[in-house]
Write a protein that holds these residues in place. Sequence first.
Motif, PDB file in Angstrom:
ATOM      1  N   UNK A   1       0.816  -1.224   0.000  1.00  0.00           N
ATOM      2  CA  UNK A   1       0.000   0.000   0.000  1.00  0.00           C
ATOM      3  C   UNK A   1       0.845   1.267   0.000  1.00  0.00           C
ATOM      4  N   UNK A   2       2.162   1.130  -0.108  1.00  0.00           N
ATOM      5  CA  UNK A   2       3.028   2.308  -0.009  1.00  0.00           C
ATOM      6  C   UNK A   2       2.807   3.300  -1.149  1.00  0.00           C
ATOM      7  N   UNK A   3       2.278   2.820  -2.281  1.00  0.00           N
ATOM      8  CA  UNK A   3       2.063   3.736  -3.410  1.00  0.00           C
ATOM      9  C   UNK A   3       0.831   4.622  -3.207  1.00  0.00           C
ATOM     10  N   UNK A   4      -0.023   4.253  -2.244  1.00  0.00           N
ATOM     11  CA  UNK A   4      -1.224   5.049  -1.989  1.00  0.00           C
ATOM     12  C   UNK A   4      -0.869   6.326  -1.240  1.00  0.00           C
ATOM     13  N   UNK A   5      -1.511   7.413  -1.607  1.00  0.00           N
ATOM     14  CA  UNK A   5      -1.349   8.674  -0.891  1.00  0.00           C
ATOM     15  C   UNK A   5      -2.311   8.651   0.292  1.00  0.00           C
ATOM     16  N   UNK A   6      -1.785   8.304   1.478  1.00  0.00           N
ATOM     17  CA  UNK A   6      -2.661   8.114   2.627  1.00  0.00           C
ATOM     18  C   UNK A   6      -3.329   9.410   3.079  1.00  0.00           C
ATOM     19  N   UNK A   7      -2.789  10.553   2.681  1.00  0.00           N
ATOM     20  CA  UNK A   7      -3.422  11.824   3.052  1.00  0.00           C
ATOM     21  C   UNK A   7      -4.783  11.974   2.372  1.00  0.00           C
ATOM     22  N   UNK A   8      -5.000  11.198   1.297  1.00  0.00           N
ATOM     23  CA  UNK A   8      -6.276  11.262   0.578  1.00  0.00           C
ATOM     24  C   UNK A   8      -7.231  10.137   0.997  1.00  0.00           C
ATOM     25  N   UNK A   9      -6.806   9.334   1.969  1.00  0.00           N
ATOM     26  CA  UNK A   9      -7.649   8.255   2.482  1.00  0.00           C
ATOM     27  C   UNK A   9      -8.142   8.652   3.866  1.00  0.00           C
ATOM     28  N   UNK A  10      -9.443   8.725   4.042  1.00  0.00           N
ATOM     29  CA  UNK A  10      -9.994   9.181   5.325  1.00  0.00           C
ATOM     30  C   UNK A  10     -10.952   8.144   5.892  1.00  0.00           C
ATOM     31  N   UNK A  11     -11.089   8.171   7.210  1.00  0.00           N
ATOM     32  CA  UNK A  11     -12.090   7.363   7.901  1.00  0.00           C
ATOM     33  C   UNK A  11     -13.195   8.291   8.377  1.00  0.00           C
ATOM     34  N   UNK A  12     -14.390   8.064   7.873  1.00  0.00           N
ATOM     35  CA  UNK A  12     -15.535   8.918   8.206  1.00  0.00           C
ATOM     36  C   UNK A  12     -16.754   8.025   8.345  1.00  0.00           C
ATOM     37  N   UNK A  13     -17.203   7.804   9.589  1.00  0.00           N
ATOM     38  CA  UNK A  13     -18.288   6.846   9.811  1.00  0.00           C
ATOM     39  C   UNK A  13     -19.622   7.305   9.229  1.00  0.00           C
ATOM     40  N   UNK A  14     -19.689   8.546   8.731  1.00  0.00           N
ATOM     41  CA  UNK A  14     -20.929   9.018   8.099  1.00  0.00           C
ATOM     42  C   UNK A  14     -20.918   8.824   6.585  1.00  0.00           C
ATOM     43  N   UNK A  15     -19.792   8.384   6.018  1.00  0.00           N
ATOM     44  CA  UNK A  15     -19.667   8.265   4.560  1.00  0.00           C
ATOM     45  C   UNK A  15     -20.639   7.225   3.999  1.00  0.00           C
ATOM     46  N   UNK A  16     -21.299   7.572   2.899  1.00  0.00           N
ATOM     47  CA  UNK A  16     -22.207   6.640   2.221  1.00  0.00           C
ATOM     48  C   UNK A  16     -21.787   6.412   0.767  1.00  0.00           C
ATOM     49  N   UNK A  17     -20.777   7.151   0.324  1.00  0.00           N
ATOM     50  CA  UNK A  17     -20.232   6.980  -1.023  1.00  0.00           C
ATOM     51  C   UNK A  17     -18.712   7.034  -0.948  1.00  0.00           C
ATOM     52  N   UNK A  18     -18.046   6.280  -1.826  1.00  0.00           N
ATOM     53  CA  UNK A  18     -16.586   6.282  -1.848  1.00  0.00           C
ATOM     54  C   UNK A  18     -16.101   5.759  -3.193  1.00  0.00           C
ATOM     55  N   UNK A  19     -14.790   5.796  -3.368  1.00  0.00           N
ATOM     56  CA  UNK A  19     -14.148   5.236  -4.552  1.00  0.00           C
ATOM     57  C   UNK A  19     -13.183   4.154  -4.108  1.00  0.00           C
ATOM     58  N   UNK A  20     -13.115   3.069  -4.868  1.00  0.00           N
ATOM     59  CA  UNK A  20     -12.183   1.990  -4.546  1.00  0.00           C
ATOM     60  C   UNK A  20     -10.765   2.432  -4.894  1.00  0.00           C
ATOM     61  N   UNK A  21      -9.931   2.560  -3.872  1.00  0.00           N
ATOM     62  CA  UNK A  21      -8.544   2.995  -4.076  1.00  0.00           C
ATOM     63  C   UNK A  21      -7.638   1.821  -4.426  1.00  0.00           C
ATOM     64  N   UNK A  22      -7.962   0.633  -3.915  1.00  0.00           N
ATOM     65  CA  UNK A  22      -7.131  -0.537  -4.205  1.00  0.00           C
ATOM     66  C   UNK A  22      -7.920  -1.816  -3.974  1.00  0.00           C
ATOM     67  N   UNK A  23      -7.700  -2.803  -4.830  1.00  0.00           N
ATOM     68  CA  UNK A  23      -8.237  -4.150  -4.678  1.00  0.00           C
ATOM     69  C   UNK A  23      -7.062  -5.106  -4.523  1.00  0.00           C
ATOM     70  N   UNK A  24      -7.233  -6.143  -3.717  1.00  0.00           N
ATOM     71  CA  UNK A  24      -6.169  -7.122  -3.554  1.00  0.00           C
ATOM     72  C   UNK A  24      -6.723  -8.517  -3.361  1.00  0.00           C
ATOM     73  N   UNK A  25      -5.928  -9.505  -3.744  1.00  0.00           N
ATOM     74  CA  UNK A  25      -6.294 -10.901  -3.503  1.00  0.00           C
ATOM     75  C   UNK A  25      -5.033 -11.673  -3.147  1.00  0.00           C
ATOM     76  N   UNK A  26      -5.054 -12.302  -1.958  1.00  0.00           N
ATOM     77  CA  UNK A  26      -3.923 -13.091  -1.467  1.00  0.00           C
ATOM     78  C   UNK A  26      -2.615 -12.293  -1.505  1.00  0.00           C
TER      79      UNK A  26
END
Length: 281
Positions: free
Chosen positions: A41-66
């Motif tokens: 996940x180091x390539x992700x800009x974590x400053x643009x990733x927020x935790x907001x318990x009121x959020x009802x819409x978002x964009x998928x920043x990353x998908x992973x499998x195994x």
Amino acid sequence: IAGEQGFKVDKDGFQEAMKEQQERARAAHTKVSAKVATPDTTKLDQSKLVNDETAVKATIAMLGKEGVEISEARDGQEVTIILDDNPFHAEGGGQLSDTGVLCAAEGKAQVTDAQALPNGLVYLIAEITEGVLRTDDAVDIAVDKQRHMNLARNHTATHLLQAALRKVLGNHVNQAGSLVTPDHLRFDFTHFSPVTQDELDKIEALVNEEILKAVPVTIEEMALDAAKEKGAMALFGEKYGDRVRVIRFGSSIELCGGTHIPTTGMIGYFKVVSESAIAAG
């Protein structure tokens, strides 16, 4: 002892059964490890990733499998998902995580777990139940509100329980673990003897008194040093950074990363169903 009772011990059979169990345990561990592994996940800009318990819409920043990043996931696959705006509360401090559903234009996913990396980034474990989800897809989010509220009720109740234990048994009582689920809580604590029924009755009554008072629960963020100056108590299993969440209700002030209800009255009723020793001391 078995011989005295007329039994023989099948040592070879026991060793064979133990070997089978060890293989089952190894297989289960491998499965779990693969399930929760996240991509780099180091390539992700974590400053643009927020935790907001009121959020009802978002964009998928990353998908992973195994443990490997993927660009899309299809029906039936179990994957990890990182959202740019995350409302799911991650498992931690004994409290289980939120669950819910993500809906995109071409697919749907059932979120079964939420975990946090050491840097605070929350990732979801989900199964694609319809169609396909892709990186950068916009999703509508439906957190299971009833589960979230039940977890919050039981989490706030652990704070009331700790205060009651210290009041009845003494200030030597410290939390030594806990489990907060939607339908019950378990609270581990240090004490030098079994708790008597009379003491349990007093503890239960004290917690219910605080519930009936409908004490407001306030949550604020502040510097760790400031929280310590206010006398905030740290809870077992929690890790604290420079900024901390301080939970206050009545005379109780504690550091806590879990979810809580606005007032103790929303707990409804508190009942001790069992008490037992889990280890010496």
